[in-house]
Design an enzyme around this catalytic site. Sequence first.
Site, PDB file in Angstrom:
ATOM      1  N   GLY A   8       0.697  -1.162  -0.030  1.00  0.00           N
ATOM      2  CA  GLY A   8      -0.034  -0.123   0.191  1.00  0.00           C
ATOM      3  C   GLY A   8       0.882   1.303   0.082  1.00  0.00           C
ATOM      4  O   GLY A   8       0.639   2.332   0.720  1.00  0.00           O
ATOM      5  N   ALA A   9       1.931   1.267  -0.855  1.00  0.00           N
ATOM      6  CA  ALA A   9       2.771   2.278  -1.044  1.00  0.00           C
ATOM      7  C   ALA A   9       2.473   3.773  -1.681  1.00  0.00           C
ATOM      8  O   ALA A   9       3.356   4.726  -1.634  1.00  0.00           O
ATOM      9  CB  ALA A   9       4.174   1.665  -1.214  1.00  0.00           C
ATOM     10  N   ARG A  11      -0.036   5.581  -1.763  1.00  0.00           N
ATOM     11  CA  ARG A  11      -0.488   6.848  -1.062  1.00  0.00           C
ATOM     12  C   ARG A  11      -0.394   6.793   0.609  1.00  0.00           C
ATOM     13  O   ARG A  11      -0.126   5.632   0.955  1.00  0.00           O
ATOM     14  CB  ARG A  11      -2.070   7.022  -1.495  1.00  0.00           C
ATOM     15  CG  ARG A  11      -2.817   5.808  -1.129  1.00  0.00           C
ATOM     16  CD  ARG A  11      -3.982   5.916  -1.870  1.00  0.00           C
ATOM     17  NE  ARG A  11      -4.955   4.576  -1.931  1.00  0.00           N
ATOM     18  CZ  ARG A  11      -6.188   4.414  -1.508  1.00  0.00           C
ATOM     19  NH1 ARG A  11      -6.493   5.329  -0.995  1.00  0.00           N
ATOM     20  NH2 ARG A  11      -6.507   3.338  -1.340  1.00  0.00           N
ATOM     21  N   VAL A  61      -2.704  -8.078  -1.255  1.00  0.00           N
ATOM     22  CA  VAL A  61      -2.142  -8.932  -0.023  1.00  0.00           C
ATOM     23  C   VAL A  61      -3.243  -9.973   0.001  1.00  0.00           C
ATOM     24  O   VAL A  61      -2.924 -11.036   0.779  1.00  0.00           O
ATOM     25  CB  VAL A  61      -2.105  -8.152   1.417  1.00  0.00           C
ATOM     26  CG1 VAL A  61      -1.140  -7.135   1.235  1.00  0.00           C
ATOM     27  CG2 VAL A  61      -3.351  -7.410   1.661  1.00  0.00           C
ATOM     28  N   ASN A  87       1.695  -2.397   5.386  1.00  0.00           N
ATOM     29  CA  ASN A  87       0.895  -1.292   5.871  1.00  0.00           C
ATOM     30  C   ASN A  87      -0.371  -1.439   5.131  1.00  0.00           C
ATOM     31  O   ASN A  87      -1.056  -0.644   5.634  1.00  0.00           O
ATOM     32  CB  ASN A  87       1.588  -0.004   4.998  1.00  0.00           C
ATOM     33  CG  ASN A  87       1.174   1.124   4.922  1.00  0.00           C
ATOM     34  OD1 ASN A  87       0.754   1.895   5.847  1.00  0.00           O
ATOM     35  ND2 ASN A  87       0.669   1.578   3.577  1.00  0.00           N
ATOM     36  N   TYR A 152     -12.516  -3.890  12.431  1.00  0.00           N
ATOM     37  CA  TYR A 152     -11.187  -3.054  12.315  1.00  0.00           C
ATOM     38  C   TYR A 152     -10.318  -3.338  13.463  1.00  0.00           C
ATOM     39  O   TYR A 152      -9.259  -3.631  13.399  1.00  0.00           O
ATOM     40  CB  TYR A 152     -11.518  -1.850  11.864  1.00  0.00           C
ATOM     41  CG  TYR A 152     -10.196  -0.788  11.499  1.00  0.00           C
ATOM     42  CD1 TYR A 152      -9.587  -1.035  10.443  1.00  0.00           C
ATOM     43  CD2 TYR A 152      -9.733   0.027  12.629  1.00  0.00           C
ATOM     44  CE1 TYR A 152      -8.407  -0.160  10.213  1.00  0.00           C
ATOM     45  CE2 TYR A 152      -8.593   0.592  12.401  1.00  0.00           C
ATOM     46  CZ  TYR A 152      -7.948   0.795  11.168  1.00  0.00           C
ATOM     47  OH  TYR A 152      -6.691   1.220  10.828  1.00  0.00           O
ATOM     48  N   LYS A 156      -6.863  -5.154  13.818  1.00  0.00           N
ATOM     49  CA  LYS A 156      -5.693  -4.606  14.351  1.00  0.00           C
ATOM     50  C   LYS A 156      -5.125  -4.952  15.738  1.00  0.00           C
ATOM     51  O   LYS A 156      -3.971  -5.122  15.933  1.00  0.00           O
ATOM     52  CB  LYS A 156      -5.967  -3.071  14.200  1.00  0.00           C
ATOM     53  CG  LYS A 156      -6.024  -2.354  12.818  1.00  0.00           C
ATOM     54  CD  LYS A 156      -4.848  -2.501  11.868  1.00  0.00           C
ATOM     55  CE  LYS A 156      -5.127  -1.853  10.816  1.00  0.00           C
ATOM     56  NZ  LYS A 156      -4.082  -1.839   9.793  1.00  0.00           N
ATOM     57  N   ILE A 185      -4.609   9.999  11.483  1.00  0.00           N
ATOM     58  CA  ILE A 185      -3.519  10.387  10.574  1.00  0.00           C
ATOM     59  C   ILE A 185      -4.442  10.915   9.453  1.00  0.00           C
ATOM     60  O   ILE A 185      -5.197  10.271   8.907  1.00  0.00           O
ATOM     61  CB  ILE A 185      -2.632   9.384  10.254  1.00  0.00           C
ATOM     62  CG1 ILE A 185      -1.918   8.638  11.524  1.00  0.00           C
ATOM     63  CG2 ILE A 185      -1.497   9.857   9.304  1.00  0.00           C
ATOM     64  CD1 ILE A 185      -1.259   9.617  12.326  1.00  0.00           C
TER      65      ILE A 185
HETATM   66  P1  NAP Z   1      -5.168   4.714   2.914  1.00  0.00           P
HETATM   67  O1  NAP Z   1      -4.633   6.339   2.209  1.00  0.00           O
HETATM   68  O2  NAP Z   1      -6.463   4.454   2.608  1.00  0.00           O
HETATM   69  O3  NAP Z   1      -4.177   3.834   2.103  1.00  0.00           O
HETATM   70  C1  NAP Z   1      -4.386   2.457   2.240  1.00  0.00           C
HETATM   71  C2  NAP Z   1      -3.522   1.691   1.594  1.00  0.00           C
HETATM   72  O4  NAP Z   1      -3.702   0.190   1.694  1.00  0.00           O
HETATM   73  C3  NAP Z   1      -3.638   1.666   0.096  1.00  0.00           C
HETATM   74  O5  NAP Z   1      -2.091   2.246  -0.508  1.00  0.00           O
HETATM   75  C4  NAP Z   1      -4.100   0.624  -0.611  1.00  0.00           C
HETATM   76  O6  NAP Z   1      -3.707   0.439  -1.954  1.00  0.00           O
HETATM   77  C5  NAP Z   1      -3.477  -0.632   0.324  1.00  0.00           C
HETATM   78  N1  NAP Z   1      -4.542  -1.533   0.070  1.00  0.00           N
HETATM   79  C6  NAP Z   1      -5.832  -1.876   0.329  1.00  0.00           C
HETATM   80  N2  NAP Z   1      -6.407  -2.939   0.081  1.00  0.00           N
HETATM   81  C7  NAP Z   1      -5.087  -3.839  -0.317  1.00  0.00           C
HETATM   82  C8  NAP Z   1      -5.038  -4.957  -0.629  1.00  0.00           C
HETATM   83  N3  NAP Z   1      -5.987  -5.914  -0.659  1.00  0.00           N
HETATM   84  N4  NAP Z   1      -3.879  -5.164  -0.909  1.00  0.00           N
HETATM   85  C9  NAP Z   1      -2.861  -4.404  -0.966  1.00  0.00           C
HETATM   86  N5  NAP Z   1      -2.785  -3.174  -0.546  1.00  0.00           N
HETATM   87  C10 NAP Z   1      -3.939  -2.863  -0.264  1.00  0.00           C
HETATM   88  O7  NAP Z   1      -4.883   4.705   4.227  1.00  0.00           O
HETATM   89  P2  NAP Z   1      -3.683   5.088   5.510  1.00  0.00           P
HETATM   90  O8  NAP Z   1      -4.156   5.877   6.399  1.00  0.00           O
HETATM   91  O9  NAP Z   1      -2.330   5.473   4.510  1.00  0.00           O
HETATM   92  O10 NAP Z   1      -3.556   3.593   5.948  1.00  0.00           O
HETATM   93  C11 NAP Z   1      -2.079   2.935   6.076  1.00  0.00           C
HETATM   94  C12 NAP Z   1      -2.221   2.107   7.450  1.00  0.00           C
HETATM   95  O11 NAP Z   1      -2.353   2.592   8.373  1.00  0.00           O
HETATM   96  C13 NAP Z   1      -3.375   0.865   7.210  1.00  0.00           C
HETATM   97  O12 NAP Z   1      -3.092  -0.186   7.750  1.00  0.00           O
HETATM   98  C14 NAP Z   1      -4.334   1.706   8.247  1.00  0.00           C
HETATM   99  O13 NAP Z   1      -5.333   0.491   9.053  1.00  0.00           O
HETATM  100  C15 NAP Z   1      -3.395   1.930   9.252  1.00  0.00           C
HETATM  101  N6  NAP Z   1      -3.879   3.099  10.184  1.00  0.00           N
HETATM  102  C16 NAP Z   1      -4.268   4.304   9.544  1.00  0.00           C
HETATM  103  C17 NAP Z   1      -4.764   5.438  10.464  1.00  0.00           C
HETATM  104  C18 NAP Z   1      -5.378   6.824   9.937  1.00  0.00           C
HETATM  105  O14 NAP Z   1      -5.837   7.674  10.800  1.00  0.00           O
HETATM  106  N7  NAP Z   1      -5.156   7.215   8.604  1.00  0.00           N
HETATM  107  C19 NAP Z   1      -4.786   5.488  11.683  1.00  0.00           C
HETATM  108  C20 NAP Z   1      -4.318   4.062  12.282  1.00  0.00           C
HETATM  109  C21 NAP Z   1      -3.814   3.100  11.279  1.00  0.00           C
HETATM  110  P3  NAP Z   1      -4.019   1.076  -3.357  1.00  0.00           P
HETATM  111  O15 NAP Z   1      -3.752   2.547  -3.189  1.00  0.00           O
HETATM  112  O16 NAP Z   1      -3.051   0.672  -4.200  1.00  0.00           O
HETATM  113  O17 NAP Z   1      -5.402   0.735  -3.589  1.00  0.00           O
END
Ligand code: NAP
Length: 244
Positions: A8-9, A11, A61, A87, A152, A156, A185
Amino acid sequence: MKTVWITGAGRGIGAACARRFAAEGWQVALGWCTQKEKTEALAAELNAAAPHTALAVHTDVTDAAGVRAAAAAIEREFGGIGCLVNNAGIAKQQLFTDVTEADWDGMFAVNCKGMYRIAQAVLPGMLHRKSGSIVNISSIWGVVGASCEVPYSAAKGAVITFTQALAKELGPSGIRVNCVAPGVIETDMMAAFSAEDKALLADETPLCRIGRPEDVAAAVVFLAGDDASFITGQTLGVDGGFGR
Ligand code: NAP
């Protein structure tokens, strides 16, 4: 040169990790699931700054064969994978009573089972070299649980114990496994929240703001590298004190 594979790199947090690893001299394999163009553009940006630094690789994944093929492609291009950043993640807000079996399974398939799958693809090489590190992205909700995000939070939470157990098993082989638990975030994952909701979340955060992807990337790169060489099995909160 050390190589990191980030799922998920293209964005959000994954993209910030990619930029930070590249800035610190790593070769970066950028996994994408749906965002091919965005991820290839990021790889081009990193390669323009330092040639042969980045490779965009299709990594869904939930696709076991695809994951194995991606690992082989990265090893062909960059050699052994020294670090894995698990990620990739999805989130959904809904009442628990509305959660279907498909919702539950989908949440665990990406957020939890995906980590098992990718780790199994990189571990033969790490075990052979007797070195490596894995950084898993959990969430504050995996520590304290969130209303209307039960699947979720459960997935997690599983990431944290997956990290602890794997760290114990792999420590004698010279492989470290750690976890980062972000708070709120600013990424696409927050798209469902209004500006007002985000202001309220910032108010509830002791450090008085929402986090940036770069805040998480700094912790991930620290845990991945040699500065954390005696740290394993840990969960590092990057949350401004939110939710604790
Ligand atoms: P995001 O911008 O929605 O990014 C999610 C990423 O996951 C995207 O790059 C996406 O890839 C990838 N993804 C989704 N389904 C996938 C699959 N089946 N196989 C491979 N990649 C997949 O969210 P983010 O906030 O950056 O999230 C990154 C991590 O941080 C996640 O694990 C999330 O649960 C965790 N997190 C986020 C927050 C927050 O507040 N933002 C807080 C706690 C934890 P594509 O772009 O190619 O679809």
